[in-house]
Design a protein around this motif. Structure first.
Motif, PDB file in Angstrom:
ATOM      1  N   SER A 445       0.819  -1.217   0.000  1.00 18.80           N
ATOM      2  CA  SER A 445       0.000   0.000   0.000  1.00 18.80           C
ATOM      3  C   SER A 445       0.852   1.266   0.000  1.00 18.80           C
ATOM      4  O   SER A 445       0.528   2.242  -0.693  1.00 18.80           O
ATOM      5  N   GLN A 446       1.942   1.270   0.777  1.00 23.24           N
ATOM      6  CA  GLN A 446       2.795   2.455   0.800  1.00 23.24           C
ATOM      7  C   GLN A 446       3.497   2.653  -0.546  1.00 23.24           C
ATOM      8  O   GLN A 446       3.728   3.776  -0.989  1.00 23.24           O
ATOM      9  N   LEU A 447       3.808   1.532  -1.203  1.00 26.17           N
ATOM     10  CA  LEU A 447       4.425   1.592  -2.518  1.00 26.17           C
ATOM     11  C   LEU A 447       3.443   2.150  -3.552  1.00 26.17           C
ATOM     12  O   LEU A 447       3.818   2.927  -4.430  1.00 26.17           O
ATOM     13  N   LEU A 456       1.224  -3.041  -7.784  1.00 29.58           N
ATOM     14  CA  LEU A 456       0.517  -4.252  -7.368  1.00 29.58           C
ATOM     15  C   LEU A 456       0.676  -5.407  -8.357  1.00 29.58           C
ATOM     16  O   LEU A 456       0.294  -6.533  -8.062  1.00 29.58           O
ATOM     17  N   LYS A 457       1.218  -5.122  -9.531  1.00 28.49           N
ATOM     18  CA  LYS A 457       1.326  -6.151 -10.562  1.00 28.49           C
ATOM     19  C   LYS A 457       2.261  -7.268 -10.109  1.00 28.49           C
ATOM     20  O   LYS A 457       3.345  -7.022  -9.578  1.00 28.49           O
ATOM     21  N   GLN A 458       1.805  -8.511 -10.313  1.00 23.20           N
ATOM     22  CA  GLN A 458       2.591  -9.662  -9.882  1.00 23.20           C
ATOM     23  C   GLN A 458       2.928 -10.549 -11.079  1.00 23.20           C
ATOM     24  O   GLN A 458       2.305 -10.482 -12.128  1.00 23.20           O
ATOM     25  N   TYR A 464       3.554 -16.103  -4.285  1.00 25.48           N
ATOM     26  CA  TYR A 464       3.287 -14.992  -3.357  1.00 25.48           C
ATOM     27  C   TYR A 464       2.559 -15.469  -2.092  1.00 25.48           C
ATOM     28  O   TYR A 464       1.611 -14.862  -1.642  1.00 25.48           O
ATOM     29  N   LYS A 465       3.024 -16.569  -1.527  1.00 21.36           N
ATOM     30  CA  LYS A 465       2.389 -17.126  -0.332  1.00 21.36           C
ATOM     31  C   LYS A 465       3.225 -16.920   0.928  1.00 21.36           C
ATOM     32  O   LYS A 465       2.698 -16.885   2.038  1.00 21.36           O
ATOM     33  N   ASP A 466       4.544 -16.781   0.755  1.00 18.95           N
ATOM     34  CA  ASP A 466       5.428 -16.718   1.919  1.00 18.95           C
ATOM     35  C   ASP A 466       5.443 -15.327   2.539  1.00 18.95           C
ATOM     36  O   ASP A 466       5.516 -14.312   1.840  1.00 18.95           O
ATOM     37  N   PHE A 496       9.234  -6.183  -7.537  1.00 19.04           N
ATOM     38  CA  PHE A 496       9.108  -6.204  -6.079  1.00 19.04           C
ATOM     39  C   PHE A 496       8.589  -7.545  -5.575  1.00 19.04           C
ATOM     40  O   PHE A 496       7.740  -7.621  -4.694  1.00 19.04           O
ATOM     41  N   GLY A 497       9.114  -8.639  -6.152  1.00 19.25           N
ATOM     42  CA  GLY A 497       8.712  -9.958  -5.692  1.00 19.25           C
ATOM     43  C   GLY A 497       9.047 -10.179  -4.234  1.00 19.25           C
ATOM     44  O   GLY A 497       8.342 -10.891  -3.520  1.00 19.25           O
ATOM     45  N   VAL A 498      10.143  -9.572  -3.788  1.00 20.41           N
ATOM     46  CA  VAL A 498      10.525  -9.591  -2.378  1.00 20.41           C
ATOM     47  C   VAL A 498      10.753  -8.137  -1.953  1.00 20.41           C
ATOM     48  O   VAL A 498      11.408  -7.372  -2.657  1.00 20.41           O
ATOM     49  N   SER A 499      10.230  -7.768  -0.814  1.00 25.10           N
ATOM     50  CA  SER A 499      10.347  -6.388  -0.354  1.00 25.10           C
ATOM     51  C   SER A 499      11.772  -6.083   0.086  1.00 25.10           C
ATOM     52  O   SER A 499      12.534  -6.971   0.476  1.00 25.10           O
TER      53      SER A 499
END
Length: 899
Positions: A445-447, A456-458, A464-466, A496-499
């Motif tokens: 949300s901050q991004l 939000l695109k994945q 994206y479960k972990d 941004f798969g991992v923050s």
């Protein structure tokens, strides 16, 4: 159209290693040609006798009788991919002429009644450059007419003498032209299929009257009758046959049906009204990675169809019902093409994926013909023997006293395991690193507030479960086991798969084993996510990595990114400022690229110019793709990957991002790892490279040019100006075409056509590419260079067109060549300084999927005391400052020089 075919289980194959007789091997069910990399085969009759015609990857054609005797062999004007061959009687002499569509921009015809030396009967070349890929012959008012097409949206009509009759505007790049009795049993019509994208979504599919060139009928991709082939099926082959026996020809579509990371073989038959009349799909358990589908009808012998899918072969009936299946996934002989003989009694199969030069046959009168236990013969059997010999010699190698072991390790991101023999070698340290693909479920949300909803695109390939805690737990598990790992954490689809917070935590959780993060294809400088990554992620990652002390950031890009796009903002400040030189590792993503050579020399320039401390090689099973529907699938031989890696390592790459192709022939990647661990292939420092000639420096990148090459899916961008550039004809629609002499790839690196140029010959030595900022250092070193923006050259800041700039570029290249202590002609190469009195010469067969023995001349510009092959121990004599040697097909050689 020519077909591609497959073969049987590995258990049915024995290897034939009779190297001295490869050029003349003949048996009851195969014969080996003197050609190189057979691509297609067709049959015909000459003077009442059946013959077989072949085409080779780079444009040669040949004719053989049924006993395997070569009748003649000829080459096209320029080396380029020969996309299609057909045979027909053009001049009513009751013998079939051979017709070919070449990516060099010409349609050729050969008079096949001649013997021995044969030249084309005629050649048609339009006034404007075109890449031809298709040719067909139709009967119009009792006369043979030739129809050809390529990438310039024009259907050409020629008479039987090769004279132009008409040009018809088309929509889209021609993918297929076929003639047949589709709409009438006594009149030919043309089936035409054009693409707007490299593999899906056509512009036109329908039937054209060959006389008027009017569209008779067409079908839209939106029509529900063709939804399978319009959205989900990459069509790799098309055949024409009367499947339903109604007197009219039908369309047979073969393709790869999308199914995640693996594809599924599919066959669909349509009549001329696009009503489905046959259908076949393989079981999900038989899916394979990058295995293309090719097939052919067996009419008039049998109303059956054979199709190949990697290591599997299927025989089906006219409705698509499975009759028989043979083979195993990714194993056995995988032929490049098949053709029913002129007598319809035999099925001929030509070549194998990876560069075979043998023609095999199947006796269709034998009810078990599909089980014929063919031997691996010819070129690829020779390659396999050469690789095995190289491996055995490497295991026995002992480093000479003048070679010092590097204090740096090889770092390979791979799941491949070292076997026990390789593990014992002690010429270099070797670190095997796990490559993990992690995606995190985290609050963006901050991004979103900062860059919008695009954040939000994945990536659909990620789960994206972990949570952060779960990923940290995974990192700690690696640390506890002492196993090094790198996380693939972002892609152009989703950077941004991992923050960033989690990435920092991973480095803290695994300070000894977390060796970094990997990103791929984030090339769009206008993407707000890319801008945010550079401005926000990079400074934090650099700080965390330097604190941890071991981790690196790996970036994979394709096409010409490392030579051009990387020098545009905002990338330039990131990659060329030196700010991140210690943590950046540029790598390739050359999986649908015609310009691998440019991406390679761009990374060498980054490394030698001091902009990065390391760069990585990449080996992956989808590398053999230039234009996906017409490129070979994954290779069974380790040879292409081995030779690519050797050349990268020979120019300073000590890191690798390697997909373990488990179906490659053993010992597989252990051959490469043995070369590394034994010290045969040394870790090369920047100042040790002695085969660097001149340089090309980039100033004010031509953005339009770079982005047109990077746009590797959209094909509708033909321009006559594409050839007017120093980096010319690199766009997807030019795949396979020949290059002008003033092109950088050809003039500097010896690349003759745009296909699979992972291993450029470099007759002038390495010509790296770097930013204009390197000019001051090169001047200080008295090193020659020339300046370009990719399209034009510069002289005193004045723009000079590519063709006019060629003499200046050539002069700089020749000056650089004169400064080399050693120069090699005939193969790819490198020279490495071992100490003040010794150098190592590395020679590489440059045929990525066209392996062959290379006759090499080594020129010595420095007084030399001795030269020897460090693996065979053979000593050589230098005469008139040069030495002639042979590089074995598909392999490499290593020579040490004493001064």
């Amino acid at each position: 159209m020519k077909k591609i075919f497959n073969k049987l289980s590995a258990a049915s194959i024995t290897l034939l290693f009779c190297v001295s007789s490869f050029a003349s091997e003949v048996s009851q069910d195969y014969f080996t040609t003197q050609g190189n990399g057979l691509r297609q085969i067709t049959s015909g009759t000459v003077n009442g006798r059946p013959v077989v015609y072949t085409s080779e990857l780079d444009g040669a054609v040949a004719s053989y009788n049924s006993n395997g005797e070569e009748l003649w062999r000829s080459a096209t004007q320029e080396k380029a991919v020969l996309f299609e061959i057909n045979s027909t009687d053009l001049n009513n002499d009751k013998s079939d002429e051979l017709i070919a569509a070449s990516a060099d921009g010409s349609i050729y015809a050969w008079d096949t009644t001649s013997r021995n030396k044969v030249s084309p009967l005629w050649k048609f070349t339009p006034s404007k450059k075109v890449r031809f890929s298709e040719v067909a012959v139709a009967l119009v008012d009792g006369e043979k007419r030739i129809y050809a097409g390529g990438n310039n949206f024009i259907l050409y009509e020629l008479n039987s003498n090769g004279q132009l009759l008409s040009e018809t505007k088309l929509e889209g790049v021609v993918r297929k032209i076929e003639s047949g009795r589709f709409l009438s049993s006594d009149k030919d019509s043309l089936f035409v299929f054009t693409l707007e994208r490299d593999k899906y979504r056509w512009d036109f599919m329908g039937f054209i009257d060959p006389k008027s060139k009017n569209v008779i009928s067409e079908i839209s991709p939106a029509d529900r009758n063709v939804k399978d082939i319009s959205k989900n099926m990459m069509i790799t082959d098309i055949d024409i046959a009367d499947l339903d026996q109604d007197g009219l020809d039908d369309l047979l579509f073969f393709g790869d049906y999308k199914s995640g990371q693996k594809s599924a073989a599919s066959f669909i038959g349509y009549n001329s009204k696009f009503k489905r009349i046959a259908d076949f799909k393989i079981a999900s358990a038989q899916r394979q990675r990058y295995a293309h589908v090719y097939g052919t009808s067996l009419l008039p012998k049998y109303n059956e169809i054979v199709l190949q899918f990697g290591g599997l072969t299927y025989l089906i009936d006219a409705k698509g019902k499975l009759i028989k299946q043979v083979g195993e996934k990714h194993t056995g002989l995988i032929f490049n093409d098949i053709e029913l003989s002129a007598t319809s009694e035999k099925l001929f199969a030509a070549g194998q994926i990876g560069g075979g030069n043998t023609i095999y046959s199947f006796d269709l009168n034998n009810k078990d013909w599909l089980d014929t236990p063919h031997q691996l013969a010819g070129r690829l059997a020779q390659v396999e023997k050469n690789i095995n010999d190289l491996y055995e010699q490497t295991l026995a190698f002992e480093m000479p006293s003048y070679q010092k072991k590097s204090n740096k390790p090889w770092v390979m991101l791979t799941k491949a395991e070292l076997n026990s023999d390789v593990a014992k070698l002690n010429g270099a340290d070797f670190l095997s690193v796990a490559q993990e693909r992690w995606t995190e479920k985290w609050d963006r949300s901050q991004l979103v507030k900062k860059i919008g909803k695009i954040a939000l695109k994945q990536d659909r390939r990620g789960k994206y479960k972990d949570t952060r805690e779960q990923l940290i737990k995974k990192a700690k598990a690696f640390e506890a086991k002492g196993k090094s790992f790198v996380v693939w954490s972002g892609h152009g689809i989703d950077p941004f798969g991992v923050s960033i917070d989690t990435m920092e935590a991973i480095l803290e959780a695994a300070p000894n084993t977390a060796l970094g993060f990997l990103y791929a294809e984030m090339h769009d400088p206008k993407d707000p996510r890319v801008l945010y990554f550079i401005s926000e992620y990079m400074p934090r990652l650099a700080k965390a990595m330097r604190k941890q002390g071991k981790a690196k950031l790996y970036f994979r890009y394709k096409d010409v990114f490392w030579a051009t796009t990387s020098q545009q903002q905002p990338w330039k400040d990131m990659f060329f400022s030196g700010q991140y030189a210690d943590i950046l590792v540029p790598s390739a993503e050359d999986t649908t690229s015609r310009t691998q050579d440019i991406n390679f020399t761009g990374r060498v320039g980054m490394f030698l110019g001091g902009y990065v401390n390391d760069y990585a090689m990449r080996l992956v099973d989808d590398n053999p793709t230039s234009w996906r529907p017409l490129s070979p699938g994954g290779q069974r031989s380790v040879s292409p990957y081995l030779r690519t890696a050797v050349l990268r390592a020979a120019y300073g790459s000590r890191m690798g991002i390697i997909f373990d192709s488990r179906y490659t022939e053993q010992p597989g990647l252990n051959v490469l790892f043995a070369l590394m661990k034994s010290g045969v292939l040394p870790i090369v420092e920047k100042d040790a490279m002695q085969s660097i000639g001149s340089w090309m420096l980039i100033k004010d990148v031509d953005i339009e040019l770079a982005h047109s090459i990077t746009n590797h899916h959209e094909m509708n961008h033909y321009s006559e100006n594409d050839s007017n550039a120093l980096m010319s004809l690199g766009q997807i629609q030019w795949a396979g075409t020949n290059l002008p002499e003033y092109d950088y790839s050809r003039a500097a690196l010896g690349v003759q056509y745009r296909w699979l140029n992972f291993i450029p010959p470099m007759p002038n030595g390495m010509i790296p590419i770097a930013p204009i900022e390197s000019a001051a250092q090169l001047k200080k070193q008295n090193t020659p260079y020339f300046v370009s923006n990719g399209r034009v050259g510069f002289s005193n800041d004045k723009e000079i067109g590519a063709e006019d700039f060629y003499p200046m570029m050539q002069h700089s290249i020749e000056l650089g060549e004169q400064n080399l202590p050693i120069r090699v002609e005939g193969s790819a190469w490198s020279v490495i300084k071992l100490d003040e009195k010794h150098s190592r010469i590395i020679l590489v067969d440059q045929g990525y999927i066209d392996p062959q023995d290379r006759d090499v001349t080594i020129h010595f510009h420095k007084k030399t005391k001795w030269v020897k092959d460090i693996l065979s121990k053979e000593e050589f004599h230098i005469t008139d400052n040069k030495m002639k040697v042979t590089v074995p097909a598909g392999s490499v050689r290593f020579f040490d020089v004493g001064y």
